[in-house]
Design a protein around this motif. Structure first.
Motif, short mmCIF file in Angstrom:
data_model
loop_
_atom_site.label_atom_id
_atom_site.label_comp_id
_atom_site.label_asym_id
_atom_site.label_seq_id
_atom_site.Cartn_x
_atom_site.Cartn_y
_atom_site.Cartn_z
N ALA A 39 93.59 100.08 20.92
CA ALA A 39 92.21 99.60 21.05
C ALA A 39 92.15 98.47 22.07
CB ALA A 39 91.69 99.11 19.69
N ASN A 40 91.10 98.47 22.87
CA ASN A 40 90.88 97.34 23.78
C ASN A 40 89.62 96.56 23.42
OD1 ASN A 40 89.08 99.26 24.66
ND2 ASN A 40 89.30 98.75 26.82
N VAL A 41 88.93 97.00 22.37
CA VAL A 41 87.73 96.29 21.91
C VAL A 41 87.76 96.18 20.39
CG1 VAL A 41 85.21 96.23 21.94
CG2 VAL A 41 86.41 97.39 23.79
N LEU A 42 87.53 94.98 19.89
CA LEU A 42 87.36 94.76 18.45
C LEU A 42 85.98 94.15 18.23
CD1 LEU A 42 90.82 93.20 17.46
CD2 LEU A 42 89.97 95.47 16.81
N THR A 43 85.27 94.68 17.26
CA THR A 43 83.92 94.19 17.01
C THR A 43 83.76 93.88 15.52
OG1 THR A 43 83.12 95.67 18.76
CG2 THR A 43 81.47 94.75 17.27
N ARG A 44 83.16 92.74 15.22
CA ARG A 44 82.89 92.44 13.80
C ARG A 44 81.60 93.13 13.38
NH1 ARG A 44 81.62 86.53 12.18
NH2 ARG A 44 79.59 87.28 12.80
N LEU A 45 81.71 93.98 12.37
CA LEU A 45 80.53 94.67 11.86
C LEU A 45 79.74 93.71 10.97
CD1 LEU A 45 82.24 98.08 10.95
CD2 LEU A 45 80.96 97.48 13.04
N PRO A 46 78.46 94.02 10.71
CA PRO A 46 77.65 93.12 9.89
C PRO A 46 78.27 92.82 8.52
CG PRO A 46 76.26 94.76 10.97
CD PRO A 46 77.68 95.13 11.27
N ASP A 47 79.03 93.78 7.96
CA ASP A 47 79.64 93.54 6.64
C ASP A 47 80.99 92.82 6.75
OD1 ASP A 47 81.39 95.43 7.58
OD2 ASP A 47 80.85 97.00 6.14
N GLY A 48 81.38 92.42 7.96
CA GLY A 48 82.60 91.63 8.12
C GLY A 48 83.82 92.45 8.50
N ARG A 49 83.73 93.78 8.36
CA ARG A 49 84.90 94.59 8.74
C ARG A 49 85.06 94.59 10.26
NH1 ARG A 49 84.05 100.32 6.50
NH2 ARG A 49 81.99 99.86 7.34
N LEU A 50 86.30 94.86 10.69
CA LEU A 50 86.57 94.91 12.13
C LEU A 50 86.66 96.36 12.60
CD1 LEU A 50 89.23 92.09 12.73
CD2 LEU A 50 86.74 92.03 13.05
N ALA A 51 85.93 96.66 13.67
CA ALA A 51 85.92 98.01 14.23
C ALA A 51 86.69 98.03 15.54
CB ALA A 51 84.48 98.46 14.47
N TYR A 63 94.58 98.05 17.27
CA TYR A 63 94.22 99.30 16.60
C TYR A 63 94.67 99.23 15.13
CZ TYR A 63 94.49 104.22 15.30
OH TYR A 63 94.37 105.42 14.65
N ALA A 64 95.89 98.75 14.92
CA ALA A 64 96.46 98.75 13.58
C ALA A 64 95.73 97.82 12.62
CB ALA A 64 97.94 98.37 13.65
N LEU A 65 95.23 96.70 13.11
CA LEU A 65 94.64 95.73 12.17
C LEU A 65 93.17 96.03 11.85
CD1 LEU A 65 92.60 93.58 13.70
CD2 LEU A 65 94.73 92.50 14.40
N ALA A 66 92.56 96.97 12.57
CA ALA A 66 91.13 97.23 12.36
C ALA A 66 90.88 97.96 11.04
CB ALA A 66 90.60 98.05 13.52
N ASP A 67 89.66 97.81 10.54
CA ASP A 67 89.27 98.50 9.30
C ASP A 67 88.70 99.88 9.59
OD1 ASP A 67 89.73 96.17 7.53
OD2 ASP A 67 88.13 95.29 8.75
N VAL A 68 87.99 100.01 10.71
CA VAL A 68 87.45 101.32 11.12
C VAL A 68 87.74 101.51 12.61
CG1 VAL A 68 85.63 101.53 9.39
CG2 VAL A 68 85.16 100.29 11.49
N ARG A 69 87.80 102.79 13.01
CA ARG A 69 88.23 103.10 14.39
C ARG A 69 87.37 104.20 14.97
NH1 ARG A 69 93.21 102.92 10.96
NH2 ARG A 69 94.14 100.92 11.49
N SER A 70 87.00 104.05 16.22
CA SER A 70 86.25 105.10 16.91
C SER A 70 87.20 106.26 17.22
CB SER A 70 85.67 104.57 18.22
OG SER A 70 86.70 104.34 19.15
N LEU A 71 86.61 107.40 17.57
CA LEU A 71 87.42 108.56 17.93
C LEU A 71 88.32 108.24 19.12
CD1 LEU A 71 88.16 111.61 17.82
CD2 LEU A 71 86.21 112.01 19.33
N ALA A 72 87.76 107.54 20.12
CA ALA A 72 88.54 107.21 21.32
C ALA A 72 89.75 106.35 20.96
CB ALA A 72 87.66 106.50 22.35
N ALA A 73 89.58 105.41 20.04
CA ALA A 73 90.70 104.57 19.60
C ALA A 73 91.69 105.40 18.80
CB ALA A 73 90.18 103.39 18.78
#
Ligand code: ATR
Length: 276
Positions: free
Chosen positions: A88-100, A72-82
């Protein structure tokens, strides 16, 4: 032909993780080729391992104990649930390279109870044991499933109070002391979100907690859940469930997030249940 998309699960330890197999089973349902590996990272090396994975072309990662707060701490953006869980139990690379960061634990728990086991949680009195990351990951979803009340009990009361404050629904969500468990009556739903089982410790719960229609649910599975489930059966609970179904459902949410397709979880669950 394009190389297969790359996914991984990070944990410590991780060798017994079922996630690679679950994701490969889901992928087979759609003829999707993917690479899914289990990566063992000690806490000190977790962030570097995650960044190396995504820098090397990884698309998405599942994260399990003990790394959910760090993910959770290392992500660039976070969903409401996170955001509300702080994990966080899921990390996803967004098209611009940021981690969600996203957290699918609570949704997975509620779906396992209401859809797989067909128990309607509306109007249930719920007892949540624990107030750490696992408890925060499911508390809001239980309230959204319309439980009548959510009583949070934690060995250290400050963490329970902090969770109840964060929820901010005093009419439904409140705390009691662990020492008072024997005197607080019975509940329809009891969720064990403590890490006692993982640590090999006994919770020593009073049988009076389990009401006539009690559904007792341990968020872990395998040996870690065995003590709580044995207690639930001895207490006469109607259901004693471990978190295997929740694991499969949380994986399905991650799979849909990554592939845009909803897998059929039942055959995967049945196959794993045959072995666990
Ligand atoms: P997790 O991510 O698994 O939730 P965590 O955030 O470290 O891990 O939280 C562990 C939870 O299990 C806490 O609620 C902890 O209670 P404390 O806040 O009092 O430490 C609870 N826990 C761990 N061992 C326990 C035990 N033997 N009896 C009761 N609660 C226990």
């Amino acid at each position: 032909m394009n190389p297969p998309l790359r996914y991984a699960v990070f944990g410590h330890p991780i060798s017994h993780s079922l996630s690679p197999q679950i994701h490969q089973d889901f992928a087979r349902q759609f003829g999707i080729a993917l690479e899914y590996t289990a990566i063992d990272a000690a806490p000190a090396g977790f962030e570097a391992a995650v960044r190396a994975f995504f820098a090397g072309g990884g698309h998405g990662a599942n994260v399990t104990l003990p790394h959910k707060a760090a993910a959770y701490a290392l992500a660039d953006v976070r969903s409401l649930a996170a955001e509300r869980a702080g994990t966080a139990n899921v990390l996803t690379r967004l098209p611009d390279g940021r981690l969600a960061a996203h957290n699918t634990d609570g949704a997975g728990l509620v779906r396992d109870i209401t859809e797989r086991h067909r128990v309607d949680l509306r109007g249930h009195t719920a007892l949540l044991l624990g107030a750490g990351g696992a408890a925060r990951g499911v508390a809001w979803n239980l309230l959204e499933a319309d439980v009548a009340t959510l009583t949070i009990v934690n060995r250290s009361p400050a963490a329970a109070d902090a969770l109840a404050d964060a929820i901010g629904d005093p009419a439904r969500a409140h705390t009691r002391y662990w020492e008072d468990l024997a005197g607080i009556g019975s509940y329809d739903l009891i969720v064990n979100a403590t890490s006692a089982g993982v640590l090999g410790q006994d919770l020593d719960l009073p049988f009076s907690l389990a009401g006539a229609r009690a559904l007792c649910y341990d968020l872990s599975y395998g040996p870690a859940a065995a003590g709580f489930l044995a207690w639930a059966r001895a207490a006469g609970a109607r259901y004693a469930l471990d978190g295997l179904g929740m694991l499969v459902e949380t994986a399905a949410d991650a799979f849909e997030l990554w592939h845009g397709k909803r897998p059929d979880t039942d055959p995967v669950y049945e196959r794993l249940r045959g072995r666990h």
